[in-house]
Write a protein that holds these residues in place. Sequence first.
Motif, PDB file in Angstrom:
ATOM      1  N   PRO A 102      -3.291  -2.800  -2.544  1.00 59.49           N
ATOM      2  CA  PRO A 102      -4.067  -2.119  -1.495  1.00 59.49           C
ATOM      3  C   PRO A 102      -3.822  -0.615  -1.538  1.00 59.49           C
ATOM      4  O   PRO A 102      -2.734  -0.153  -1.882  1.00 59.49           O
TER       5      PRO A 102
ATOM      6  N   THR B 195      -3.986   3.212   0.446  1.00 61.04           N
ATOM      7  CA  THR B 195      -3.960   3.864   1.748  1.00 61.04           C
ATOM      8  C   THR B 195      -4.844   5.093   1.693  1.00 61.04           C
ATOM      9  O   THR B 195      -5.079   5.674   0.632  1.00 61.04           O
TER      10      THR B 195
ATOM     11  N   ALA C 197       0.836  -1.212   0.000  1.00 56.04           N
ATOM     12  CA  ALA C 197       0.000   0.000   0.000  1.00 56.04           C
ATOM     13  C   ALA C 197       0.867   1.257   0.000  1.00 56.04           C
ATOM     14  O   ALA C 197       0.566   2.231  -0.705  1.00 56.04           O
TER      15      ALA C 197
END
Length: 514
Positions: free
Chosen positions: A277, A279, A227
Amino acid sequence: MSPVSRNRRRNGKRRSVRGGAPLVVVGEPSECDCPYCADAPPGDVGALLPEAIDVGAVQDPVEVEIAAAMVLAVVSAMGPDFDAAVREQFVPSVEAQATPSARAMLSGIASVADGETGRAAAAAARRLADAGVDAPPWLTELDVPVAAQECHRFVHADDGAVIVLMARFERAGRTYAVFVPIEDVECGAAHDIVLGDPDGWDRARATLLANLRADGVDVVTEPMPPADFRRAVEDALDARADHDRDDEALDDILEEEDGPGYAALALLLRSWLRALPATRRDRRGHRHDESDAARLFGLLGLLATTPSGRAVPAPRRAAGPPAKRKKSDGPAPIYQLKVGLRGARPPIWRRLEVPADVSLVRLHDLIQVAFGWTDSHLHAFETPYGAFARRADPELGHRAGSRVTLEQVAPAAGDKLRYTYDFGDGWEHDILVEKVLDRVASVAYPRCVGGRRAGPPEDCGGVWGYAELVEILADPTHPEHRDRLDWLDLDDPADFDPARFDAKAVTASLQRVR
């Protein structure tokens, strides 16, 4: 010197990371006949239709993604009208071929493109599948999201500045190595994107480390969660996009003769990052892009207009900076500044320690001395509170720098300013407040505590002219070699040493400034 290209890709040459072979794009184009080169309107975007992909020769589906990204990079450079036309003209034209190659191209576009264009290509690919059009066996791999196996960054040991972001991606059992070198002083912008042979990952990393350390750079390797890697790379790509928005012409994309080029690889990499992913982030925009806009309105006094021709007022002048420090507040702290010459390769920079309450006029004088300038041209500081110069000039939008201190316009560590000297050559300096330090009674300020390379001579044509000058002086056989020596009033080229830097000598000169 990093083993990846350190110059912006103006000559169409692509390099790979040493120790890893570059990925090859199938069907390298010959003469360009796109609508742009043919001076055709957006409705003729179907003319971008590529020659059929030899699906039998493709060894890796990423080759189709790159081919699609190259088309999309050209289309995006043509403007928003072409982006709509690719959905309405290009995608239907490819679909009409009804061949395995057409299905592969549409799947590649669907994999790389985001939004409506990606959905239109995916729908067209599904229609071909429903119609019984065959697909190469590897095409289903594009339906598998990529994953990041390893993410790392190389950072400067002294200040933590990122040098390179790198990762190994995996999809359907295949791995890909990606390296993103970061500009030293250019707001953390991506310098280039390199796809390397994953089998040479460890060797490439070791070579990169060895070359950086041979260049005198103290490097630390740090692992990154996927991320954080996604955020860091997206920020670097966004910063590069801000820099290139006005000067990355379509011609530069079309001149990429030896590979897909930065624009196409950026589209491909963004598509891979979307699978990682995310953030939570505060997307406030690229900071110096705002100062560039302020400079356009402030220095040139431009007005935007609506389609009806009615003028829209320029942005309001920024509010004044906070009040100056009072005597009752005590002595000002010391600011550790990193001042870098924007665009210089190799980097040219100085690390200075100055009182935080130094006026902007005096800071101008200190920067002049630190870089060896002669104060022969106009200058301006771009700050969150507007532009400041030696004297106020309403026509240029400049305020008087003698009335404002550094800590008023940059009150905390991490704050940044832009200092431009000589509006003709355009020497732009990025100023970063690295640290706020306590005064040391035994130390005389200002002082220089670090830096790299000699400052360029005046009037040599900016960073590109200086790079040419260095190249010519290093080549005694160059037809302009003697003329350039005479221009610098030098008898021996050995007297010109662009690598020269002496922090103590700079400090001595700084402390003579009155």
